[in-house]
Design a protein around this motif. Structure first.
Motif, PDB file in Angstrom:
ATOM      1  N   ALA A   1       0.829  -1.211   0.000  1.00 21.43           N
ATOM      2  CA  ALA A   1       0.000   0.000   0.000  1.00 21.43           C
ATOM      3  C   ALA A   1       0.860   1.256   0.000  1.00 21.43           C
ATOM      4  O   ALA A   1       0.580   2.222  -0.744  1.00 21.43           O
ATOM      5  CB  ALA A   1      -0.921  -0.012   1.217  1.00 21.43           C
ATOM      6  N   VAL A   2       1.929   1.275   0.811  1.00 18.27           N
ATOM      7  CA  VAL A   2       2.786   2.459   0.891  1.00 18.27           C
ATOM      8  C   VAL A   2       3.511   2.697  -0.433  1.00 18.27           C
ATOM      9  O   VAL A   2       3.570   3.832  -0.933  1.00 18.27           O
ATOM     10  CB  VAL A   2       3.790   2.312   2.053  1.00 18.27           C
TER      11      VAL A   2
ATOM     12  N   LEU B   1       2.679   1.588  -3.472  1.00 23.98           N
ATOM     13  CA  LEU B   1       1.726   1.958  -4.520  1.00 23.98           C
ATOM     14  C   LEU B   1       1.244   3.398  -4.349  1.00 23.98           C
ATOM     15  O   LEU B   1       1.072   4.127  -5.338  1.00 23.98           O
ATOM     16  CB  LEU B   1       0.537   0.993  -4.507  1.00 23.98           C
ATOM     17  N   PHE B   2       1.036   3.806  -3.094  1.00 25.48           N
ATOM     18  CA  PHE B   2       0.649   5.196  -2.847  1.00 25.48           C
ATOM     19  C   PHE B   2       1.766   6.150  -3.258  1.00 25.48           C
ATOM     20  O   PHE B   2       1.511   7.228  -3.830  1.00 25.48           O
ATOM     21  CB  PHE B   2       0.304   5.391  -1.374  1.00 25.48           C
ATOM     22  N   LEU B   3       3.001   5.746  -2.991  1.00 25.96           N
ATOM     23  CA  LEU B   3       4.137   6.567  -3.396  1.00 25.96           C
ATOM     24  C   LEU B   3       4.212   6.673  -4.915  1.00 25.96           C
ATOM     25  O   LEU B   3       4.469   7.759  -5.465  1.00 25.96           O
ATOM     26  CB  LEU B   3       5.426   5.968  -2.838  1.00 25.96           C
TER      27      LEU B   3
ATOM     28  N   TYR C   1       1.688   6.447  -6.970  1.00 21.00           N
ATOM     29  CA  TYR C   1       0.577   7.332  -7.365  1.00 21.00           C
ATOM     30  C   TYR C   1       0.959   8.803  -7.183  1.00 21.00           C
ATOM     31  O   TYR C   1       0.713   9.640  -8.067  1.00 21.00           O
ATOM     32  CB  TYR C   1      -0.670   6.986  -6.557  1.00 21.00           C
ATOM     33  N   CYS C   2       1.565   9.106  -6.025  1.00 20.13           N
ATOM     34  CA  CYS C   2       1.943  10.495  -5.759  1.00 20.13           C
ATOM     35  C   CYS C   2       3.001  10.981  -6.748  1.00 20.13           C
ATOM     36  O   CYS C   2       2.956  12.130  -7.204  1.00 20.13           O
ATOM     37  CB  CYS C   2       2.461  10.625  -4.327  1.00 20.13           C
TER      38      CYS C   2
ATOM     39  N   ARG D   1       0.953  11.382 -10.017  1.00 20.77           N
ATOM     40  CA  ARG D   1      -0.128  12.381  -9.959  1.00 20.77           C
ATOM     41  C   ARG D   1       0.404  13.791  -9.754  1.00 20.77           C
ATOM     42  O   ARG D   1      -0.128  14.754 -10.321  1.00 20.77           O
ATOM     43  CB  ARG D   1      -1.078  11.992  -8.803  1.00 20.77           C
TER      44      ARG D   1
ATOM     45  N   LEU E   1      -3.893   8.342  10.312  1.00 21.86           N
ATOM     46  CA  LEU E   1      -2.639   7.579  10.273  1.00 21.86           C
ATOM     47  C   LEU E   1      -2.284   7.021  11.650  1.00 21.86           C
ATOM     48  O   LEU E   1      -1.801   5.895  11.769  1.00 21.86           O
ATOM     49  CB  LEU E   1      -1.500   8.463   9.758  1.00 21.86           C
TER      50      LEU E   1
END
Length: 273
Positions: free
Chosen positions: A52-53, A55-57, A59-60, A63, A85
Motif C-alpha cells: 500500500a505504501v 503503490l501510494f508513493l 501514485y503520488c 499524480r 494515520l
C-alpha cells in the motif's frame, strides 16, 4: 513516469518472489505451529502495508509530477490525516503484537510433566545433560567446571549423580513427550536453535534461560547457533535425534553418568628398567 513504473515493478516483483520462492520453512517437528501462524499474520500485515505504501508513493510520484505552470501547495498540517494515520498504525502494531504475546506466554509456561534437559554451549560445541533414574537434574554452575566435570555439575547434590552427560555429542529425545530445555553458556553469547522445532533462545553467560517444546516427528534435526560467537560460529553444529521410546531408552542406557566420570582412575606407573 519512470520512477512510478519502477515502484510498481517493485511491488509486483515482491509478490511474484513470494509466490515462487523456494525459501520457505522446513517441515515442522514440534508442537509450535503457533509460531508459524504468528509469522503468517505478521507477514500479511507487513506485506499489505508495504504494498500500500509503495503503490501510494507511485501514485503520488505520477499524480503530482512536475508540469509547466503547476505550483506546489504548502500544507504543513492536516489534523484529519494525522488522526487517521495514528489510528491505522496503532491497529496494525497491535495486530502484530497480540499474537506474539499470546504465543510467548505459552512458550514460557512449561507443563508440569515436562522433563528437564540441560544444554551447555561453549566455543564451539554443544553438550547435554539429561536426568537419570530419579528424573531430576542436579544443580550446576561454572565454579564446578573441570576436566572431569565439563558441565559443572555440583558434586554436593545427590540428584546429579545419575545425570547422563553427553559432551560434544548429539541430543536424543523421545517422541511425544514435553521437554523443558534449560540453557547455559560457559563463555560468550550463544543461541540454541533447531529450525524444525520453531524454538530458539539466547544463552547468556551467568544466566539460565529456558523454553519448552514437544517433539512430534522422529528423525534427525540439526542444531545451529543463532548468535555470532566467534570465528568458529558457523561450525558450532550438533543434532537432535527424536526417537521412539524403546530406542531412546536403549540409547540412554548406554550413556555415561556424572558419577562414573568422578570415579578415581587407575594411575599407571612405569616399570623400572
Amino acid at each position: 513516469m519512470i520512477v512510478a513504473l519502477i515502484l510498481l515493478l517493485l511491488v509486483l516483483g515482491s509478490v511474484i518472489f513470494h509466490l515462487v520462492s523456494p525459501w520457505w520453512w522446513t517441515p515442522i517437528a514440534s508442537n509450535w505451529a503457533y509460531i508459524d501462524s504468528t509469522l503468517v499474520v505478521t507477514f500479511w500485515i507487513t506485506g499489505i502495508v508495504f504494498a500500500a505504501v509503495v503503490l501510494f508513493l507511485a501514485y503520488c510520484v505520477y499524480r503530482f509530477r512536475h508540469q509547466p505552470g503547476r505550483k506546489a501547495d504548502y500544507e504543513p498540517e492536516n489534523k484529519r490525516l494525522e488522526v487517521w494515520l495514528t489510528v491505522a498504525t496503532s491497529i496494525g502494531v497491535a495486530a502484530m503484537l497480540a499474537p506474539g504475546l499470546i504465543v510467548w506466554k505459552q512458550f514460557v509456561t512449561v507443563p508440569s510433566e515436562a522433563t528437564e534437559v540441560e544444554v551447555v554451549g561453549q566455543q564451539w560445541s554443544w553438550s547435554y545433560r539429561l536426568p537419570g533414574a530419579d528424573g531430576k537434574l542436579g544443580a550446576s554452575g561454572v565454579n564446578w567446571i573441570s576436566a572431569d566435570n565439563p558441565l559443572g555439575v555440583s558434586p554436593h547434590d545427590s540428584n546429579g549423580a545419575d545425570d547422563v552427560i553427553v559432551e560434544g555429542g548429539d541430543l536424543h529425545l523421545p517422541i511425544g513427550k514435553p521437554v523443558k530445555v534449560v540453557l547455559r553458556s560457559v563463555d560468550v553469547l550463544h543461541d540454541f536453535y533447531v529450525p524444525e522445532f520453531r524454538a530458539k533462545m539466547d544463552m547468556v553467560p551467568g544466566t539460565v534461560t529456558y523454553f519448552w517444546f514437544t517433539p512430534i516427528r522422529t528423525g534427525e534435526f540439526e542444531v545451529l547457533c543463532a548468535e555470532l560467537c566467534g570465528t568458529g560460529h558457523a561450525f558450532m553444529r550438533s543434532y537432535v535425534q527424536v526417537q521412539e521410546q524403546a530406542e531412546y531408552d536403549a540409547w540412554l542406557g548406554e550413556q555415561v553418568t556424572f558419577a562414573s566420570l568422578q570415579r578415581p582412575r587407575p594411575v599407571r606407573v612405569a616399570a623400572e628398567p
